[in-house]
Design an enzyme around this catalytic site. Structure first.
Site, PDB file in Angstrom:
ATOM      1  N   SER A   1      18.136  85.790   9.331  1.00  0.00           N
ATOM      2  CA  SER A   1      16.746  85.789   9.769  1.00  0.00           C
ATOM      3  C   SER A   1      16.663  85.947  11.280  1.00  0.00           C
ATOM      4  O   SER A   1      17.559  85.484  12.012  1.00  0.00           O
ATOM      5  CB  SER A   1      16.118  84.453   9.362  1.00  0.00           C
ATOM      6  OG  SER A   1      14.911  84.239  10.053  1.00  0.00           O
TER       7      SER A   1
ATOM      8  N   TYR B   1      16.430  74.820   8.735  1.00  0.00           N
ATOM      9  CA  TYR B   1      16.467  76.090   7.996  1.00  0.00           C
ATOM     10  C   TYR B   1      17.193  77.154   8.828  1.00  0.00           C
ATOM     11  O   TYR B   1      18.136  77.805   8.373  1.00  0.00           O
ATOM     12  CB  TYR B   1      15.047  76.572   7.652  1.00  0.00           C
ATOM     13  CG  TYR B   1      15.020  78.036   7.281  1.00  0.00           C
ATOM     14  CD1 TYR B   1      15.571  78.467   6.089  1.00  0.00           C
ATOM     15  CD2 TYR B   1      14.471  78.995   8.145  1.00  0.00           C
ATOM     16  CE1 TYR B   1      15.586  79.822   5.758  1.00  0.00           C
ATOM     17  CE2 TYR B   1      14.481  80.339   7.825  1.00  0.00           C
ATOM     18  CZ  TYR B   1      15.037  80.748   6.635  1.00  0.00           C
ATOM     19  OH  TYR B   1      15.067  82.095   6.317  1.00  0.00           O
TER      20      TYR B   1
ATOM     21  N   LYS C   1      21.058  79.352   8.524  1.00  0.00           N
ATOM     22  CA  LYS C   1      21.319  80.796   8.655  1.00  0.00           C
ATOM     23  C   LYS C   1      22.398  81.050   9.711  1.00  0.00           C
ATOM     24  O   LYS C   1      23.313  81.832   9.520  1.00  0.00           O
ATOM     25  CB  LYS C   1      20.037  81.546   9.035  1.00  0.00           C
ATOM     26  CG  LYS C   1      18.974  81.521   7.958  1.00  0.00           C
ATOM     27  CD  LYS C   1      19.425  82.252   6.721  1.00  0.00           C
ATOM     28  CE  LYS C   1      18.441  82.162   5.587  1.00  0.00           C
ATOM     29  NZ  LYS C   1      19.000  82.583   4.298  1.00  0.00           N
TER      30      LYS C   1
HETATM   31  P1  NAD Z   1      12.347  83.208  -2.226  1.00  0.00           P
HETATM   32  O1  NAD Z   1      12.264  81.731  -2.171  1.00  0.00           O
HETATM   33  O2  NAD Z   1      11.228  83.970  -2.816  1.00  0.00           O
HETATM   34  O3  NAD Z   1      13.696  83.651  -2.964  1.00  0.00           O
HETATM   35  C1  NAD Z   1      14.869  82.865  -2.936  1.00  0.00           C
HETATM   36  C2  NAD Z   1      15.346  82.705  -4.371  1.00  0.00           C
HETATM   37  O4  NAD Z   1      16.540  81.923  -4.375  1.00  0.00           O
HETATM   38  C3  NAD Z   1      14.331  81.975  -5.255  1.00  0.00           C
HETATM   39  O5  NAD Z   1      14.105  82.742  -6.418  1.00  0.00           O
HETATM   40  C4  NAD Z   1      14.999  80.643  -5.557  1.00  0.00           C
HETATM   41  O6  NAD Z   1      14.634  80.165  -6.838  1.00  0.00           O
HETATM   42  C5  NAD Z   1      16.464  80.997  -5.447  1.00  0.00           C
HETATM   43  N1  NAD Z   1      17.347  79.878  -5.106  1.00  0.00           N
HETATM   44  C6  NAD Z   1      17.226  78.996  -4.081  1.00  0.00           C
HETATM   45  N2  NAD Z   1      18.259  78.131  -4.103  1.00  0.00           N
HETATM   46  C7  NAD Z   1      19.068  78.478  -5.139  1.00  0.00           C
HETATM   47  C8  NAD Z   1      20.269  77.964  -5.666  1.00  0.00           C
HETATM   48  N3  NAD Z   1      20.868  76.884  -5.160  1.00  0.00           N
HETATM   49  N4  NAD Z   1      20.807  78.569  -6.742  1.00  0.00           N
HETATM   50  C9  NAD Z   1      20.221  79.645  -7.313  1.00  0.00           C
HETATM   51  N5  NAD Z   1      19.069  80.173  -6.855  1.00  0.00           N
HETATM   52  C10 NAD Z   1      18.496  79.594  -5.777  1.00  0.00           C
HETATM   53  O7  NAD Z   1      12.632  83.717  -0.727  1.00  0.00           O
HETATM   54  P2  NAD Z   1      12.606  85.192  -0.141  1.00  0.00           P
HETATM   55  O8  NAD Z   1      11.434  85.302   0.762  1.00  0.00           O
HETATM   56  O9  NAD Z   1      12.805  86.183  -1.200  1.00  0.00           O
HETATM   57  O10 NAD Z   1      13.883  85.115   0.794  1.00  0.00           O
HETATM   58  C11 NAD Z   1      15.168  85.547   0.352  1.00  0.00           C
HETATM   59  C12 NAD Z   1      16.192  85.210   1.431  1.00  0.00           C
HETATM   60  O11 NAD Z   1      15.809  85.821   2.660  1.00  0.00           O
HETATM   61  C13 NAD Z   1      16.298  83.711   1.719  1.00  0.00           C
HETATM   62  O12 NAD Z   1      17.664  83.406   1.967  1.00  0.00           O
HETATM   63  C14 NAD Z   1      15.476  83.543   2.980  1.00  0.00           C
HETATM   64  O13 NAD Z   1      15.917  82.448   3.742  1.00  0.00           O
HETATM   65  C15 NAD Z   1      15.745  84.859   3.698  1.00  0.00           C
HETATM   66  N6  NAD Z   1      14.668  85.224   4.653  1.00  0.00           N
HETATM   67  C16 NAD Z   1      13.372  85.291   4.215  1.00  0.00           C
HETATM   68  C17 NAD Z   1      12.359  85.604   5.119  1.00  0.00           C
HETATM   69  C18 NAD Z   1      10.921  85.663   4.679  1.00  0.00           C
HETATM   70  O14 NAD Z   1      10.040  85.622   5.545  1.00  0.00           O
HETATM   71  N7  NAD Z   1      10.609  85.764   3.392  1.00  0.00           N
HETATM   72  C19 NAD Z   1      12.676  85.850   6.467  1.00  0.00           C
HETATM   73  C20 NAD Z   1      13.999  85.800   6.861  1.00  0.00           C
HETATM   74  C21 NAD Z   1      15.000  85.487   5.947  1.00  0.00           C
HETATM   75  N1  UFG Z   2      -0.089  82.296  11.979  1.00  0.00           N
HETATM   76  C1  UFG Z   2      -1.384  81.882  12.156  1.00  0.00           C
HETATM   77  N2  UFG Z   2      -1.978  81.181  11.136  1.00  0.00           N
HETATM   78  C2  UFG Z   2      -1.341  80.897   9.973  1.00  0.00           C
HETATM   79  C3  UFG Z   2       0.000  81.331   9.813  1.00  0.00           C
HETATM   80  C4  UFG Z   2       0.600  82.019  10.851  1.00  0.00           C
HETATM   81  O1  UFG Z   2      -1.996  82.120  13.194  1.00  0.00           O
HETATM   82  O2  UFG Z   2      -1.937  80.248   9.099  1.00  0.00           O
HETATM   83  C5  UFG Z   2       0.543  83.071  13.068  1.00  0.00           C
HETATM   84  C6  UFG Z   2       1.784  82.419  13.651  1.00  0.00           C
HETATM   85  O3  UFG Z   2       1.438  81.529  14.683  1.00  0.00           O
HETATM   86  C7  UFG Z   2       2.576  83.634  14.133  1.00  0.00           C
HETATM   87  C8  UFG Z   2       2.221  84.709  13.102  1.00  0.00           C
HETATM   88  O4  UFG Z   2       0.985  84.293  12.517  1.00  0.00           O
HETATM   89  O5  UFG Z   2       2.115  84.054  15.379  1.00  0.00           O
HETATM   90  C9  UFG Z   2       3.253  84.864  12.008  1.00  0.00           C
HETATM   91  O6  UFG Z   2       3.524  83.591  11.428  1.00  0.00           O
HETATM   92  P1  UFG Z   2       4.394  83.425  10.099  1.00  0.00           P
HETATM   93  O7  UFG Z   2       4.415  81.970   9.758  1.00  0.00           O
HETATM   94  O8  UFG Z   2       3.932  84.368   9.064  1.00  0.00           O
HETATM   95  O9  UFG Z   2       5.845  83.929  10.550  1.00  0.00           O
HETATM   96  P2  UFG Z   2       6.822  83.348  11.670  1.00  0.00           P
HETATM   97  O10 UFG Z   2       7.184  84.491  12.542  1.00  0.00           O
HETATM   98  O11 UFG Z   2       6.311  82.157  12.320  1.00  0.00           O
HETATM   99  O12 UFG Z   2       8.047  82.859  10.761  1.00  0.00           O
HETATM  100  C10 UFG Z   2       8.774  83.780   9.978  1.00  0.00           C
HETATM  101  C11 UFG Z   2       9.382  83.072   8.761  1.00  0.00           C
HETATM  102  C12 UFG Z   2      10.415  82.086   9.184  1.00  0.00           C
HETATM  103  C13 UFG Z   2      11.415  82.722  10.071  1.00  0.00           C
HETATM  104  C14 UFG Z   2      10.724  83.398  11.228  1.00  0.00           C
HETATM  105  C15 UFG Z   2      11.665  84.139  12.109  1.00  0.00           C
HETATM  106  O13 UFG Z   2       8.381  82.392   8.037  1.00  0.00           O
HETATM  107  O14 UFG Z   2      11.101  81.627   8.035  1.00  0.00           O
HETATM  108  O15 UFG Z   2       9.779  84.336  10.741  1.00  0.00           O
HETATM  109  O16 UFG Z   2      12.296  85.124  11.372  1.00  0.00           O
HETATM  110  F1  UFG Z   2      12.268  81.779  10.521  1.00  0.00           F
END
Ligand code: NAD
Ligand code: UFG
Length: 338
Positions: free
Chosen positions: A124, A148, A152
């Site tokens: 991330s 979290y 990573k």
């Molecule tokens: P998500 O929660 O939708 O998907 C993660 C999946 O992993 C879920 O289906 C959950 O049930 C499964 N899971 C969690 N722990 C498990 C375990 N111990 N065993 C088996 N399954 C398990 O999340 P996502 O948004 O699809 O994110 C996928 C990956 O990308 C995650 O590792 C997340 O940290 C990373 N990531 C997501 C974002 C974002 O904004 N969505 C940003 C950066 C990184």
């Molecule tokens: N924001 C608002 N109101 C809300 C939610 C978000 O104003 O209700 C703003 C935040 O302050 C930020 C932008 O919208 O400026 C985006 O916010 P998000 O929460 O959607 O995303 P972030 O960039 O804060 O966080 C995301 C993921 C994290 C990850 C991070 C860096 O949610 O898991 O990107 O990769 F760690």
């Protein structure tokens, strides 16, 4: 030969499955459904017309995971499974470290045991911390501000050490920026439980009338309009990036961290304006205090992804807003029962 996809029922995992299946790549999926539903995989089947080999197994269950490695000829792993809510990780650090770190260690141990050394890992942009300036380039010093993010960063370090000890591994650490949007069919998308933490699901829930108004966290950042700037990337572009990363692991040995973003920053107000225009829906909002731990601006330098993977994001912010809204409006309450 198959690709093992951990966390394949989740938001990014399900979109990636569609791309893998459409590219005729065999997949084996594991998920414990802790943050997803079985219906997501039914939807993947509906979109692609192809079956998904699935095991409901927890990464922490070493025996259950080993049975999957025994049964299938796994060639590579895309590792999505993990817990991802920043605030929850602050309240429940042990759960986050146990699930994300121990789960990954068990996976990597089994990969080593079964000679599977190609890996694409979901990292991330959060590993860039608070003080690096955008555009963020992969070799900047890393730091994190919550458990979290630390999971990573730690998994990245663990994988570097694994590679140092055995350079036949082929590892890509994908640092995602802000994935939003949904598959254009409207059949799969992000399904947050409770009050959304992230901007786009909050916006779509305001649009549908489930929440009254959006609270914008801060209007005094050093950005063109004072609201936070992020690098939003369409989840389908992100999913396609995994196929490019997978292809890279088949030709190159090494470990590479690679940003997946668009390289463009958009403010919260810009997102609202684009969403309103793309969908003809009004999003009422109010300004609130800054959210603790937020930074003003975060966007990627995407030249490494282009150079090494031959990948770049194609979809616009308007596409992201339109597709997020289609998904939300097809399923106003609950995508399984609506
Ligand atoms: P998500 O929660 O939708 O998907 C993660 C999946 O992993 C879920 O289906 C959950 O049930 C499964 N899971 C969690 N722990 C498990 C375990 N111990 N065993 C088996 N399954 C398990 O999340 P996502 O948004 O699809 O994110 C996928 C990956 O990308 C995650 O590792 C997340 O940290 C990373 N990531 C997501 C974002 C974002 O904004 N969505 C940003 C950066 C990184
Ligand atoms: N924001 C608002 N109101 C809300 C939610 C978000 O104003 O209700 C703003 C935040 O302050 C930020 C932008 O919208 O400026 C985006 O916010 P998000 O929460 O959607 O995303 P972030 O960039 O804060 O966080 C995301 C993921 C994290 C990850 C991070 C860096 O949610 O898991 O990107 O990769 F760690």
């Amino acid at each position: 030969m198959a690709v093992l996809v951990t966390g394949g029922a989740g938001y990014i995992g399900s979109h990636t499955l569609v791309e893998l299946l459409e590219a005729s790549i065999d997949v084996v999926v594991v998920d414990n459904y802790s943050n997803s539903k079985p219906e997501a995989l039914n939807r993947v089947k509906r979109i692609t017309g192809k079956d998904v080999t699935f095991y409901e197994v927890d990464l922490l269950d070493e025996k259950g995971m080993e049975a999957v490695f025994k049964k299938h000829d796994i060639e590579a792993v895309i590792h999505f499974a993990g817990l991802k809510a920043v605030g929850e990780s602050v309240a429940l650090p042990l759960s986050y470290y146990h699930n994300n770190i121990t789960g990954s260690l068990i996976l990597f141990k089994l990969m080593n045991q079964y000679g599977v050394k190609k890996l694409v890992f979901s990292s991330s942009a959060t590993v860039y911390g608070l003080s690096n300036l955008s555009p963020l380039i992969e070799d900047l010093p890393l730091s994190t501000t919550n458990p979290y993010g630390t999971t990573k960063w730690m998994i990245e370090k663990i994988l570097e050490d694994i590679y140092q000890a055995d350079p036949t591994w082929q590892i890509v650490l994908l640092r995602y920026f802000n994935p939003i949007g949904a598959h254009e069919s409207g059949l799969i998308g992000e399904d947050p439980s409770g009050i959304p933490n992230n901007l786009m699901p909050y916006v779509t829930q305001v649009g549908i009338g489930k929440r009254k108004q959006l609270g914008i966290f801060g209007k005094d950042y050093d950005t063109p309009d004072g609201t936070g700037v992020r690098d939003y990337i369409h989840v389908v572009d992100l999913a396609k990036g995994h196929l490019s990363a997978l292809a890279y692991t088949t030709t190159q040995q090494g470990i590479e961290a690679i940003n997946l973003g668009t390289g463009k920053g958009h403010s919260v107000l810009e997102v609202i304006k684009t969403f309103e225009k793309a969908n003809d829906v009004k999003i009422p909002y109010t300004f609130m205090d800054r959210r603790p731990g937020d930074i003003g601006t975060c966007y990627a330098d995407v030249s490494k992804a282009k150079e090494l993977l031959g990948w770049e994001a194609k979809r616009s912010l308007e596409d992201m807003c339109r597709d997020a809204w289609r998904w939300q409006s097809m399923y106003p309450e609950d995508y399984v029962n609506d």
